[in-house]
Write a protein that holds these residues in place. Structure first.
Motif, PDB file in Angstrom:
ATOM      1  N   HIS A 108     -13.243 -29.788 -42.107  1.00 33.35           N
ATOM      2  CA  HIS A 108     -12.543 -29.668 -40.822  1.00 33.35           C
ATOM      3  C   HIS A 108     -12.829 -28.327 -40.146  1.00 33.35           C
ATOM      4  CE1 HIS A 108     -10.411 -33.316 -41.856  1.00 33.35           C
ATOM      5  NE2 HIS A 108     -10.132 -32.783 -43.027  1.00 33.35           N
ATOM      6  N   THR A 109     -14.074 -27.864 -40.244  1.00 29.98           N
ATOM      7  CA  THR A 109     -14.464 -26.626 -39.571  1.00 29.98           C
ATOM      8  C   THR A 109     -15.234 -26.919 -38.288  1.00 29.98           C
ATOM      9  OG1 THR A 109     -16.440 -26.468 -40.958  1.00 29.98           O
ATOM     10  CG2 THR A 109     -14.487 -25.235 -41.681  1.00 29.98           C
ATOM     11  N   LEU A 111     -14.773 -29.230 -34.537  1.00 30.29           N
ATOM     12  CA  LEU A 111     -13.994 -30.082 -33.641  1.00 30.29           C
ATOM     13  C   LEU A 111     -14.948 -30.600 -32.568  1.00 30.29           C
ATOM     14  CD1 LEU A 111     -10.784 -27.920 -33.097  1.00 30.29           C
ATOM     15  CD2 LEU A 111     -11.015 -29.954 -34.530  1.00 30.29           C
TER      16      LEU A 111
END
Length: 162
Positions: A108-109, A111
Motif C-alpha cells: 500500500h505504498t 495510490l
C-alpha cells in the motif's frame, strides 16, 4: 509535502496505445497524479506532451520503453529532455520492475487514480507478463506504472543537495 515526481511511459502508436503514468513521491508513498492515454498519437506529439508534463509536474525522472528505439532519432539530435531515460525491456528487467510494482501494491505504498481503462490493462497482464490484445491495448498501463515506480526507486543516488 511533495518530494519528487516520477513518470513511466509505454510507447505505442498505431497497433497499441501509449500510456503515461505520473506520480508524486510524498515520504515513502507514491501518489498518481496523471494517467494519460495516447491512442494513435504521432511520436512527435507524444514527446511534446512528455515535455509539457515534465514542466507541469516537475518530473525528475521519466523512464520510457526504449525496446524498439522509437525515440532514438530525437535522442541523437539532443531533442529528449534530460529527465527522460530509455529502458530496454529484457526478460530480467520486465520481471524486476513487475516485482517492484507488485510490492508497491501489496504494501500500500502506491495510490492510483480511478482510471478504469488503466486498471483493466494492468489486470490484463498475467504471471508470465503476457497480456491479451484488446481494443483498449495490451497491458500498456501495467508497463508505464511499473516504469514510473522503477524511476522513483532508481532516483535516490542521483539526488543532490545544494
Amino acid at each position: 509535502m511533495q518530494e519528487y515526481c516520477y513518470a513511466g511511459m509505454d510507447l505505442g502508436k498505431r497497433q497499441h496505445p501509449s500510456h503515461v503514468a505520473v506520480y508524486a513521491k510524498i515520504d515513502k508513498l507514491l501518489i498518481q497524479l496523471c494517467s494519460k492515454w495516447m491512442d494513435n498519437w504521432d511520436y512527435v506529439d507524444q514527446l511534446d506532451w512528455a515535455r509539457q508534463a515534465i514542466g507541469k509536474f516537475n518530473i525528475h525522472r521519466l523512464y520510457y520503453d526504449d525496446t524498439r528505439a522509437e525515440f532514438e532519432g530525437f535522442k541523437e539530435v539532443g531533442d529528449l529532455p534530460a529527465q527522460m531515460k530509455g529502458v530496454c525491456f529484457t526478460k530480467k528487467m520486465k520481471f524486476q520492475i513487475a516485482v517492484e510494482f507488485e510490492k508497491a501494491v501489496k504494501t500500500h505504498t502506491i495510490l492510483m487514480l480511478a482510471d478504469h481503462r488503466q486498471k483493466r490493462q494492468i489486470l490484463n497482464v498475467d504471471n508470465d507478463l503476457k497480456s491479451m490484445e484488446t481494443p483498449e491495448g495490451h497491458g500498456d498501463s501495467f508497463w508505464s506504472n511499473a516504469l514510473a515506480i522503477q524511476a522513483s526507486r532508481d532516483m535516490g543516488p542521483n539526488i543532490r543537495f545544494l
